[in-house]
Write an enzyme that holds these catalytic residues in place. Sequence first.
Site, short mmCIF file in Angstrom:
data_model
loop_
_atom_site.label_atom_id
_atom_site.label_comp_id
_atom_site.label_asym_id
_atom_site.label_seq_id
_atom_site.Cartn_x
_atom_site.Cartn_y
_atom_site.Cartn_z
N HIS A 43 10.72 1.45 1.02
CA HIS A 43 11.01 2.05 2.33
C HIS A 43 12.05 3.16 2.19
CE1 HIS A 43 9.95 -2.24 3.57
NE2 HIS A 43 9.10 -1.54 4.29
N LYS A 155 1.43 2.76 -1.39
CA LYS A 155 1.24 1.32 -1.61
C LYS A 155 0.14 0.80 -0.68
CE LYS A 155 2.24 -3.16 -1.82
NZ LYS A 155 2.64 -3.67 -0.55
P1 AMP Z 1 5.89 -2.05 5.95
O1 AMP Z 1 7.30 -2.33 6.37
O2 AMP Z 1 5.36 -2.98 4.92
O3 AMP Z 1 4.97 -1.87 7.13
O4 AMP Z 1 5.92 -0.62 5.22
C1 AMP Z 1 6.46 0.50 5.86
C2 AMP Z 1 6.15 1.72 5.02
O5 AMP Z 1 6.72 1.57 3.72
C3 AMP Z 1 4.65 1.94 4.80
O6 AMP Z 1 4.37 3.33 4.88
C4 AMP Z 1 4.44 1.42 3.42
O7 AMP Z 1 3.34 1.99 2.76
C5 AMP Z 1 5.75 1.82 2.74
N1 AMP Z 1 5.95 1.01 1.54
C6 AMP Z 1 5.91 -0.34 1.44
N2 AMP Z 1 6.07 -0.73 0.16
C7 AMP Z 1 6.21 0.42 -0.57
C8 AMP Z 1 6.40 0.69 -1.96
N3 AMP Z 1 6.47 -0.28 -2.85
N4 AMP Z 1 6.51 1.98 -2.35
C9 AMP Z 1 6.43 2.99 -1.43
N5 AMP Z 1 6.24 2.80 -0.11
C10 AMP Z 1 6.15 1.53 0.32
#
Ligand code: AMP
Length: 285
Positions: A43, A155
């Site tokens: 994030h 991801k």
């Molecule tokens: P989430 O909180 O899981 O909904 O993720 C929020 C954002 O963070 C989304 O755009 C995800 O794709 C990104 N994200 C989650 N994990 C990763 C990671 N390991 N590397 C890069 N971006 C990530």
Amino acid sequence: MKIENGELSIIHTPLEMQALSQNWQKGLSIGFVPTMGFLHEGHLSLVQESNRMCDVTVVSIFVNPSQFGANEDLSSYPRNLERDLQLLSKHKVDYVFIPKAEDIYPPTYRTWVNVTGISEVLCGASRPGHFTGVATVVLKLVNIVKPGLMFMGEKDYQQVTVLKAMLKDLNVPTTIIPCPIMREADGLAMSSRNTYLKGEARQQALCLYKAILMAKQLYREGIRDTNMLCEAASEIIKTNKGEIDYIEFVDPETLAHVGYAEADTRMILAVKVGVTRLIDNSLIQ
Ligand code: AMP
């Protein structure tokens, strides 16, 4: 109501967020990072990129109920708001939007965004309705925050593809900037759900990355038949006691299956390790 919390301004209501964005729009570029909280380096890499490219960065924290299936982990999804806010203030985020579920989905709520086709394959096939929930909440958040640029992780490759299509189809003037996958030192893709990986499951979870590395190696050795690549990857997952949801080789834009791998082919997979469903993907090259 805007609440001052150290250097961070926390905004809770869509109306107040919208009013701020309307003002910023007059002269500042707005970068937006939507999240479900329980933040990690993945994030924060999006936050850094937004800080670099935009005048104002808004991070939202909202565990969106409509993207969880009935038997999924909405109630147990990891949350730690205090820690999230500390991390965000360290990363120089000025505005954090934390809406209440009842403000996003009031009792009269009735409008859903359905991106056909690409929402129904891969994760969409295993999680019916998931991308309708994602597309709906992201369109609502974009209408509230009004960003020129929205930073999202590769991801969630299918999510980026679905949302790009949604913004294009609906003429929304927001561009997605896809950012690379951040991994732990041993290769596990960072995810809030990694906190579920207890005991030997943490080691087993490496099977997704190992399967990707194996397929990439075979590609380098000249193997292009995706059935063969898939078989080798499956073998690794099974040896590590992972339960395969899917392993696919797809066109990077349409997400259609490809039988012959080319340099821009995406390998994409979902695997259950113990109780935890994990996803990962990579260019095959
Ligand atoms: P989430 O909180 O899981 O909904 O993720 C929020 C954002 O963070 C989304 O755009 C995800 O794709 C990104 N994200 C989650 N994990 C990763 C990671 N390991 N590397 C890069 N971006 C990530």
